[in-house]
Design an enzyme around this catalytic site. Structure first.
Site, PDB file in Angstrom:
ATOM      1  N   SER A 150       0.713  -0.946  -0.002  1.00 38.35           N
ATOM      2  CA  SER A 150       0.037   0.047   0.085  1.00 38.35           C
ATOM      3  C   SER A 150       0.832   1.000   0.019  1.00 38.35           C
ATOM      4  CB  SER A 150      -0.841   0.045   1.244  1.00 38.35           C
ATOM      5  OG  SER A 150      -1.393   1.333   1.411  1.00 38.35           O
ATOM      6  N   TYR A 163      -2.318  -1.186   9.935  1.00 35.57           N
ATOM      7  CA  TYR A 163      -2.499  -1.686   8.598  1.00 35.57           C
ATOM      8  C   TYR A 163      -1.254  -1.496   7.817  1.00 35.57           C
ATOM      9  CZ  TYR A 163      -4.273  -1.856   3.737  1.00 35.57           C
ATOM     10  OH  TYR A 163      -4.205  -2.224   2.445  1.00 35.57           O
TER      11      TYR A 163
END
Length: 258
Positions: A150, A163
């Site tokens: 990400s 995350y």
């Protein structure tokens, strides 16, 4: 060198391929002549719809159930994959593995629970680590592994600390995989999407107009990403055109926070 016979085209396994970026990637691979096995956790009907779309494009596909957060299920999944490969393709191995499946949790570090942390770790880090380990004997020499990270592993936005921590681990894992799998000619890279309009994390980027405007304002290309911005990148990174690229982090974010 790959052991795929001349009559067999390339074949990829995409985890979390029933929706979002995984679905889009599978469709773009089909347009490039790459067949796919997609996995789904619970939405069998959605997965079958993707298989039908691929077949309508002239490709071949199959869908298998898999919970990437349950590493104890991986040996049984590998056995099911072997059976599917034999039944649908009369072959024993895949060429590409795309570790795409994931979940979203938005919580400040001060409020993140241990249960949330553990779930993120199982799905995003432990899962890809041990799934790749389990499936390594089923990946052809000369194939590839693509791990999805990400943009949040590069830049920081409050609420995504846990995350992003897992995605940072994925990026380190990728480099080690590339080093250790290189003797077999297996390339391993990281794809790091920016904010994309999907249902991921409850669809916030797609459905919340304020969030959408903010993301567009900090993106060099001036808009939020779309699934169709990512699928072609996956197809490109798996192709022989990029056969000399390994151990790399490729960010596809439109230039977020540059």
């Amino acid at each position: 060198m790959t052991t795929t016979s001349p009559t067999q085209g390339p074949l990829a396994l995409i985890t979390g391929g029933s929706r979002g970026l995984g679905r889009n990637a599978a469709l773009h691979l089909a347009r490039k002549g790459i067949d796919t096995v997609i996995t789904y956790r619970s939405q069998q009907a959605e997965a079958q719809a993707v298989v039908d779309e691929i077949q309508a494009l002239g490709g071949r596909a199959a869908a298998l159930a898999l919970d990437v957060g349950d590493s104890g299920s991986f040996p049984a999944f590998a056995a099911a994959l072997r059976q599917t490969l034999q039944t649908h393709w009369q072959r024993e191995r895949i060429d590409h593995l795309v570790n795409n499946a994931g979940i979203g949790v938005h919580a400040p570090l001060a409020d993140t629970t241990e249960a949330q942390f553990d779930e993120l770790m199982r799905v995003h880090l432990k899962g890809p680590f041990f799934l790749t380990q389990t499936l390594l004997p089923l990946i052809n020499d000369g194939g590839s592994v693509l791990n999805v990270s990400s943009g949040l592993a590069r830049f920081a936005l409050p609420g995504y600390g846990a995350y992003a921590t897992m995605k940072g681990g994925v990026e380190v894992m990728t480099r080690y995989m590339a080093k250790e799998f290189g003797a077999r000619g297996i390339r391993v890279n990281t794809l790091a999407p920016g904010a994309i309009e999907t249902d991921f994390g409850g669809g916030t980027v797609r459905d919340n107009a304020e969030v959408n405007r903010f993301v567009a304002s900090v993106t060099a290309l001036g808009r939020v990403g779309l699934p169709d911005d990512i699928g072609p990148v996956v197809a490109s990174l798996l192709s022989d055109d990029n056969r000399w690229i390994t151990a790399q982090r490729v960010e596809a974010s439109g230039g977020m926070f540059v």
